[in-house]
Design an enzyme around this catalytic site. Sequence first.
Site, PDB file in Angstrom:
ATOM      1  N   TYR A 181     -31.792  55.999  84.052  1.00  0.00           N
ATOM      2  CA  TYR A 181     -31.423  54.966  83.089  1.00  0.00           C
ATOM      3  C   TYR A 181     -29.910  54.851  82.942  1.00  0.00           C
ATOM      4  O   TYR A 181     -29.367  54.929  81.848  1.00  0.00           O
ATOM      5  CB  TYR A 181     -32.062  55.266  81.718  1.00  0.00           C
ATOM      6  N   TYR A 241     -45.551  53.826  75.889  1.00  0.00           N
ATOM      7  CA  TYR A 241     -44.754  54.073  77.092  1.00  0.00           C
ATOM      8  C   TYR A 241     -45.617  54.838  78.081  1.00  0.00           C
ATOM      9  O   TYR A 241     -46.165  55.887  77.746  1.00  0.00           O
ATOM     10  CB  TYR A 241     -43.485  54.883  76.783  1.00  0.00           C
ATOM     11  N   ASP A 258     -53.241  59.060  78.276  1.00  0.00           N
ATOM     12  CA  ASP A 258     -52.030  59.478  78.969  1.00  0.00           C
ATOM     13  C   ASP A 258     -51.517  60.732  78.249  1.00  0.00           C
ATOM     14  O   ASP A 258     -50.871  60.633  77.209  1.00  0.00           O
ATOM     15  CB  ASP A 258     -51.009  58.331  78.916  1.00  0.00           C
ATOM     16  N   LYS A 272     -45.870  65.975  83.880  1.00  0.00           N
ATOM     17  CA  LYS A 272     -44.772  66.716  83.246  1.00  0.00           C
ATOM     18  C   LYS A 272     -44.923  68.247  83.258  1.00  0.00           C
ATOM     19  O   LYS A 272     -44.488  68.882  84.201  1.00  0.00           O
ATOM     20  CB  LYS A 272     -44.539  66.168  81.845  1.00  0.00           C
TER      21      LYS A 272
HETATM   22  C1  PLP Z   1     -42.877  60.823  81.238  1.00  0.00           C
HETATM   23  C2  PLP Z   1     -44.075  60.020  80.938  1.00  0.00           C
HETATM   24  C3  PLP Z   1     -44.691  59.230  81.934  1.00  0.00           C
HETATM   25  C4  PLP Z   1     -44.130  59.075  83.319  1.00  0.00           C
HETATM   26  O1  PLP Z   1     -44.090  60.244  84.034  1.00  0.00           O
HETATM   27  P1  PLP Z   1     -43.043  60.407  85.278  1.00  0.00           P
HETATM   28  O2  PLP Z   1     -43.386  61.719  85.865  1.00  0.00           O
HETATM   29  O3  PLP Z   1     -41.678  60.318  84.691  1.00  0.00           O
HETATM   30  O4  PLP Z   1     -43.331  59.264  86.193  1.00  0.00           O
HETATM   31  C5  PLP Z   1     -45.837  58.549  81.576  1.00  0.00           C
HETATM   32  N1  PLP Z   1     -46.357  58.631  80.344  1.00  0.00           N
HETATM   33  C6  PLP Z   1     -45.801  59.378  79.370  1.00  0.00           C
HETATM   34  C7  PLP Z   1     -46.445  59.449  78.025  1.00  0.00           C
HETATM   35  C8  PLP Z   1     -44.637  60.093  79.638  1.00  0.00           C
HETATM   36  O5  PLP Z   1     -44.053  60.801  78.662  1.00  0.00           O
END
Ligand code: PLP
Length: 428
Positions: free
Chosen positions: A17, A144, A245, A274
């Site tokens: 970013y 997000y 997610d 993550k």
């Molecule tokens: C970080 C994140 C993503 C994306 O993961 P990347 O490994 O950066 O592509 C998707 N959803 C949530 C909730 C996140 O915190």
Amino acid sequence: MSQSDILFDYKHIWHPYSSIINPLPCYSVISAKGVYLKLKNGKNIIDGMSSWWSAIHGYNHPILNKSLKKQIKKISHVMFGGITHPSAILLCRKLIKLTPKKLDCIFLSDSGSISIEVAIKMLMQYWESLGQNRTKILTIRNSYHGDTFGAMSISDPDNSIHHIYKKFLPKHLFAHAPVSNFNQEWNSNDIISFQTIIEENQFNIAGVILEPIVQGVGGMKFYHPIFLKKVEELCKYYSIPLVFDEIATGFGRTGKFFAFQHANVVPDILCLGKAMTGGTLTLAATLTSRKIANTISKSDVGCFMHGPTYMGNPLACSAAHANIKILEKNEWKKQVINIEKELLNSLSPLIDHPRVIDVRVLGAIGVVECKQHVNLELIQNFFVKNGVWIRPFKQLIYIVPPYIISMNNLKKLVNVIKKSLNENVLFI
Ligand SMILES: *Cc1c(COP(=O)(O)O)cnc(C)c1O
């Protein structure tokens, strides 16, 4: 690392970013151990970010390192097409065991965003296979889900870092985000917008995708578990698959192993990423129910059409396996509870500071929401000078420290945040 290396970086290398002509300064980290990042000048600073929610056991962890060394001697990578290997199998066995019974099939991929793309493609193919043309995803505002196109299209189109790409993105459905906070009273109006949209579009919605409990990049908000419960009920009623997610929240961060466990609900598809490798290598997973996996596989195509080059990377899989083994010792629970207690004790009182709108704590997440945006360059410099690594965005100063952090170091993080609030120049 010389001065010319730094200049090279400044001139040629994109950072997340950022701008290439006028980037904010970057700090050189030459090594890390435990909760400490070691800077070029030899100074150790306390990490408050776990490298964006991932390094949950701290850096240079002996067990993670050992598993990587052991694996690298055997094989670092091999294609997953037509080939399998013990690291992937060991990891997937663990993931199936850790997650609700319903989740039975795993697609491994390289990053969180890709695991979301995979989930969206699965939803599309699921309905295709059932002979229905369903093209919309329903989610909520402030969401997000990542930076790739599918993921961006289900991230809040206005209040997000992606608004500049809005015109290129498919249009999905966004219900109002719940206003009832995690530990406040449930306001039954919170589900109305979601309920209306799902009713009106029931035959066009391929799936519902949500970040359970914690909305991360969209505002670091913790919403009420009953919202998730209501969403699950509606998804069941309309036979629409529910996707969670858990890329940020999974593996203990909120005090439960998965955030959806706060609400006693179970998704049909689950995205992980993550912290899965304990912050060592990039790896993500999309888990689905047997029903969804079978339906996709019964389509005309018969296959799920996705296959990253580095799918099931053995090094990443063995790190993830080792990470889960560390978590299975169950020390994380106590660690996260202790962090939560300390944050409630020392961070919460900042609510009385005139600069602060709200302070939120859940598990090993602490958030200070300010009235003004921070000046990122200046506040970052302030934090580093004061011996901590905290990276705020907009008006949000938040910490997601490694679970192993000592209470002393956690207090230091909080104290530096407190100190920063008294510095007018750090805010815009
Ligand atoms: C970080 C994140 C993503 C994306 O993961 P990347 O490994 O950066 O592509 C998707 N959803 C949530 C909730 C996140 O915190």
